[in-house]
Design a protein around this motif. Structure first.
Motif, PDB file in Angstrom:
ATOM      1  N   GLU A 285      -0.253  18.745   0.288  1.00 31.43           N
ATOM      2  CA  GLU A 285       1.048  18.602  -0.385  1.00 31.43           C
ATOM      3  C   GLU A 285       1.983  17.621   0.307  1.00 31.43           C
ATOM      4  OE1 GLU A 285       4.762  21.380  -1.751  1.00 31.43           O
ATOM      5  OE2 GLU A 285       2.776  22.252  -1.699  1.00 31.43           O
ATOM      6  N   ASN A 286       2.141  17.733   1.610  1.00 35.70           N
ATOM      7  CA  ASN A 286       3.073  16.847   2.303  1.00 35.70           C
ATOM      8  C   ASN A 286       2.620  15.392   2.276  1.00 35.70           C
ATOM      9  OD1 ASN A 286       4.942  18.825   3.011  1.00 35.70           O
ATOM     10  ND2 ASN A 286       3.718  19.448   4.764  1.00 35.70           N
ATOM     11  N   LYS A 287       1.328  15.174   2.403  1.00 39.51           N
ATOM     12  CA  LYS A 287       0.824  13.808   2.373  1.00 39.51           C
ATOM     13  C   LYS A 287       1.107  13.153   1.016  1.00 39.51           C
ATOM     14  CE  LYS A 287      -3.375  11.091   2.870  1.00 39.51           C
ATOM     15  NZ  LYS A 287      -4.822  11.131   3.052  1.00 39.51           N
ATOM     16  N   TRP A 288       0.818  13.879  -0.059  1.00 40.77           N
ATOM     17  CA  TRP A 288       1.036  13.315  -1.400  1.00 40.77           C
ATOM     18  C   TRP A 288       2.512  13.114  -1.691  1.00 40.77           C
ATOM     19  CZ3 TRP A 288      -2.429  10.927  -4.153  1.00 40.77           C
ATOM     20  CH2 TRP A 288      -3.776  11.187  -3.922  1.00 40.77           C
ATOM     21  N   ASN A 289       3.351  14.041  -1.276  1.00 38.35           N
ATOM     22  CA  ASN A 289       4.786  13.877  -1.502  1.00 38.35           C
ATOM     23  C   ASN A 289       5.286  12.579  -0.884  1.00 38.35           C
ATOM     24  OD1 ASN A 289       4.940  16.319  -2.785  1.00 38.35           O
ATOM     25  ND2 ASN A 289       5.875  17.387  -1.073  1.00 38.35           N
ATOM     26  N   PHE A 290       4.903  12.316   0.355  1.00 42.11           N
ATOM     27  CA  PHE A 290       5.375  11.123   1.028  1.00 42.11           C
ATOM     28  C   PHE A 290       4.771   9.862   0.420  1.00 42.11           C
ATOM     29  CE2 PHE A 290       6.219  14.179   4.560  1.00 42.11           C
ATOM     30  CZ  PHE A 290       7.591  14.024   4.548  1.00 42.11           C
ATOM     31  N   HIS A 291       3.518   9.925   0.009  1.00 41.71           N
ATOM     32  CA  HIS A 291       2.888   8.761  -0.612  1.00 41.71           C
ATOM     33  C   HIS A 291       3.587   8.400  -1.922  1.00 41.71           C
ATOM     34  CE1 HIS A 291      -0.209   5.904  -1.620  1.00 41.71           C
ATOM     35  NE2 HIS A 291      -0.381   6.502  -2.781  1.00 41.71           N
ATOM     36  N   ILE A 292       3.827   9.381  -2.746  1.00 43.18           N
ATOM     37  CA  ILE A 292       4.510   9.144  -4.020  1.00 43.18           C
ATOM     38  C   ILE A 292       5.932   8.666  -3.763  1.00 43.18           C
ATOM     39  CG2 ILE A 292       5.396  10.262  -6.108  1.00 43.18           C
ATOM     40  CD1 ILE A 292       2.888  12.126  -5.907  1.00 43.18           C
ATOM     41  N   GLN A 293       6.608   9.302  -2.817  1.00 40.56           N
ATOM     42  CA  GLN A 293       7.976   8.899  -2.467  1.00 40.56           C
ATOM     43  C   GLN A 293       8.002   7.436  -2.013  1.00 40.56           C
ATOM     44  OE1 GLN A 293       9.873  11.255   0.631  1.00 40.56           O
ATOM     45  NE2 GLN A 293      10.805   9.391   1.403  1.00 40.56           N
ATOM     46  N   ASP A 294       7.055   7.044  -1.185  1.00 41.50           N
ATOM     47  CA  ASP A 294       7.005   5.665  -0.693  1.00 41.50           C
ATOM     48  C   ASP A 294       6.798   4.668  -1.821  1.00 41.50           C
ATOM     49  OD1 ASP A 294       7.384   6.592   1.874  1.00 41.50           O
ATOM     50  OD2 ASP A 294       5.265   6.405   2.449  1.00 41.50           O
ATOM     51  N   ILE A 295       5.931   4.995  -2.770  1.00 43.46           N
ATOM     52  CA  ILE A 295       5.681   4.100  -3.898  1.00 43.46           C
ATOM     53  C   ILE A 295       6.949   3.925  -4.731  1.00 43.46           C
ATOM     54  CG2 ILE A 295       4.458   3.869  -6.098  1.00 43.46           C
ATOM     55  CD1 ILE A 295       2.058   5.254  -4.685  1.00 43.46           C
ATOM     56  N   ILE A 296       7.624   5.037  -5.014  1.00 44.01           N
ATOM     57  CA  ILE A 296       8.866   4.976  -5.804  1.00 44.01           C
ATOM     58  C   ILE A 296       9.919   4.158  -5.062  1.00 44.01           C
ATOM     59  CG2 ILE A 296      10.789   6.335  -6.713  1.00 44.01           C
ATOM     60  CD1 ILE A 296       8.665   8.579  -7.255  1.00 44.01           C
ATOM     61  N   GLN A 297      10.088   4.426  -3.767  1.00 41.32           N
ATOM     62  CA  GLN A 297      11.083   3.679  -3.000  1.00 41.32           C
ATOM     63  C   GLN A 297      10.749   2.195  -2.943  1.00 41.32           C
ATOM     64  OE1 GLN A 297      11.622   4.590   1.166  1.00 41.32           O
ATOM     65  NE2 GLN A 297      13.652   3.669   1.182  1.00 41.32           N
ATOM     66  N   ASP A 298       9.492   1.860  -2.766  1.00 33.44           N
ATOM     67  CA  ASP A 298       9.085   0.453  -2.741  1.00 33.44           C
ATOM     68  C   ASP A 298       9.436  -0.246  -4.046  1.00 33.44           C
ATOM     69  OD1 ASP A 298       8.108   0.747  -0.173  1.00 33.44           O
ATOM     70  OD2 ASP A 298       5.992   0.839  -0.790  1.00 33.44           O
ATOM     71  N   GLU A 299       9.207   0.419  -5.171  1.00 34.69           N
ATOM     72  CA  GLU A 299       9.515  -0.181  -6.470  1.00 34.69           C
ATOM     73  C   GLU A 299      11.022  -0.401  -6.641  1.00 34.69           C
ATOM     74  OE1 GLU A 299       7.498  -1.442  -8.813  1.00 34.69           O
ATOM     75  OE2 GLU A 299       5.852  -1.019  -7.433  1.00 34.69           O
ATOM     76  N   ILE A 300      11.817   0.590  -6.220  1.00 36.21           N
ATOM     77  CA  ILE A 300      13.275   0.453  -6.294  1.00 36.21           C
ATOM     78  C   ILE A 300      13.736  -0.694  -5.392  1.00 36.21           C
ATOM     79  CG2 ILE A 300      15.490   1.560  -5.786  1.00 36.21           C
ATOM     80  CD1 ILE A 300      14.082   4.269  -6.474  1.00 36.21           C
ATOM     81  N   ASN A 301      13.227  -0.718  -4.154  1.00 33.79           N
ATOM     82  CA  ASN A 301      13.629  -1.763  -3.209  1.00 33.79           C
ATOM     83  C   ASN A 301      13.218  -3.146  -3.686  1.00 33.79           C
ATOM     84  OD1 ASN A 301      14.852   0.055  -1.491  1.00 33.79           O
ATOM     85  ND2 ASN A 301      13.033   0.326  -0.235  1.00 33.79           N
ATOM     86  N   ASP A 302      12.035  -3.274  -4.258  1.00 36.48           N
ATOM     87  CA  ASP A 302      11.600  -4.567  -4.791  1.00 36.48           C
ATOM     88  C   ASP A 302      12.542  -5.037  -5.893  1.00 36.48           C
ATOM     89  OD1 ASP A 302       9.455  -4.671  -3.058  1.00 36.48           O
ATOM     90  OD2 ASP A 302       7.964  -4.064  -4.564  1.00 36.48           O
ATOM     91  N   THR A 303      12.924  -4.127  -6.765  1.00 36.21           N
ATOM     92  CA  THR A 303      13.821  -4.474  -7.870  1.00 36.21           C
ATOM     93  C   THR A 303      15.187  -4.920  -7.356  1.00 36.21           C
ATOM     94  OG1 THR A 303      12.708  -2.922  -9.344  1.00 36.21           O
ATOM     95  CG2 THR A 303      14.939  -3.587  -9.953  1.00 36.21           C
ATOM     96  N   LEU A 304      15.686  -4.238  -6.320  1.00 36.89           N
ATOM     97  CA  LEU A 304      17.007  -4.552  -5.780  1.00 36.89           C
ATOM     98  C   LEU A 304      16.981  -5.644  -4.713  1.00 36.89           C
ATOM     99  CD1 LEU A 304      18.448  -0.935  -5.444  1.00 36.89           C
ATOM    100  CD2 LEU A 304      18.911  -2.603  -7.255  1.00 36.89           C
ATOM    101  N   GLY A 305      15.792  -6.013  -4.254  1.00 35.43           N
ATOM    102  CA  GLY A 305      15.675  -7.026  -3.205  1.00 35.43           C
ATOM    103  C   GLY A 305      16.023  -6.496  -1.826  1.00 35.43           C
ATOM    104  N   LEU A 306      15.831  -5.202  -1.618  1.00 37.25           N
ATOM    105  CA  LEU A 306      16.120  -4.599  -0.314  1.00 37.25           C
ATOM    106  C   LEU A 306      14.882  -4.610   0.583  1.00 37.25           C
ATOM    107  CD1 LEU A 306      18.203  -1.480  -1.373  1.00 37.25           C
ATOM    108  CD2 LEU A 306      19.023  -3.453  -0.104  1.00 37.25           C
ATOM    109  N   ASP A 307      15.145  -4.716   1.886  1.00 38.22           N
ATOM    110  CA  ASP A 307      14.089  -4.679   2.886  1.00 38.22           C
ATOM    111  C   ASP A 307      14.679  -4.039   4.133  1.00 38.22           C
ATOM    112  OD1 ASP A 307      12.833  -6.149   5.414  1.00 38.22           O
ATOM    113  OD2 ASP A 307      11.333  -6.100   3.817  1.00 38.22           O
TER     114      ASP A 307
END
Length: 66
Positions: free
Chosen positions: A34-56
């Motif tokens: 459970e914890n591994k999948w939560n963080f993996h999914i969270q990372d993917i979502i955050q990466d997509e948001i950051n890419d859209t906003l141009g954040l790094d």
């Protein structure tokens, strides 16, 4: 005019809330670890948001939205 500062930390918090919503509403129901999948999914979502906003995390930690 409304001005809003969005940071890398803000997008992490948004991603966490999205994952919690998906789990609470049973869109995500099966976990090998459970914890591994939560963080993996969270990372993917955050990466997509950051890419859209141009954040790094290193180069552009925050943006201002007008």
């Amino acid at each position: 005019m409304i001005v809003k500062k969005i940071t890398y930390d803000d997008t992490r918090d948004i991603a966490i809330r999205i994952v919690e919503y998906l789990i609470d509403n049973k869109y995500i129901t099966e976990f090998e670890d459970e914890n591994k999948w939560n963080f993996h999914i969270q990372d993917i979502i955050q990466d997509e948001i950051n890419d859209t906003l141009g954040l790094d995390i290193d180069e552009k930690f925050e943006i201002i939205i007008k």
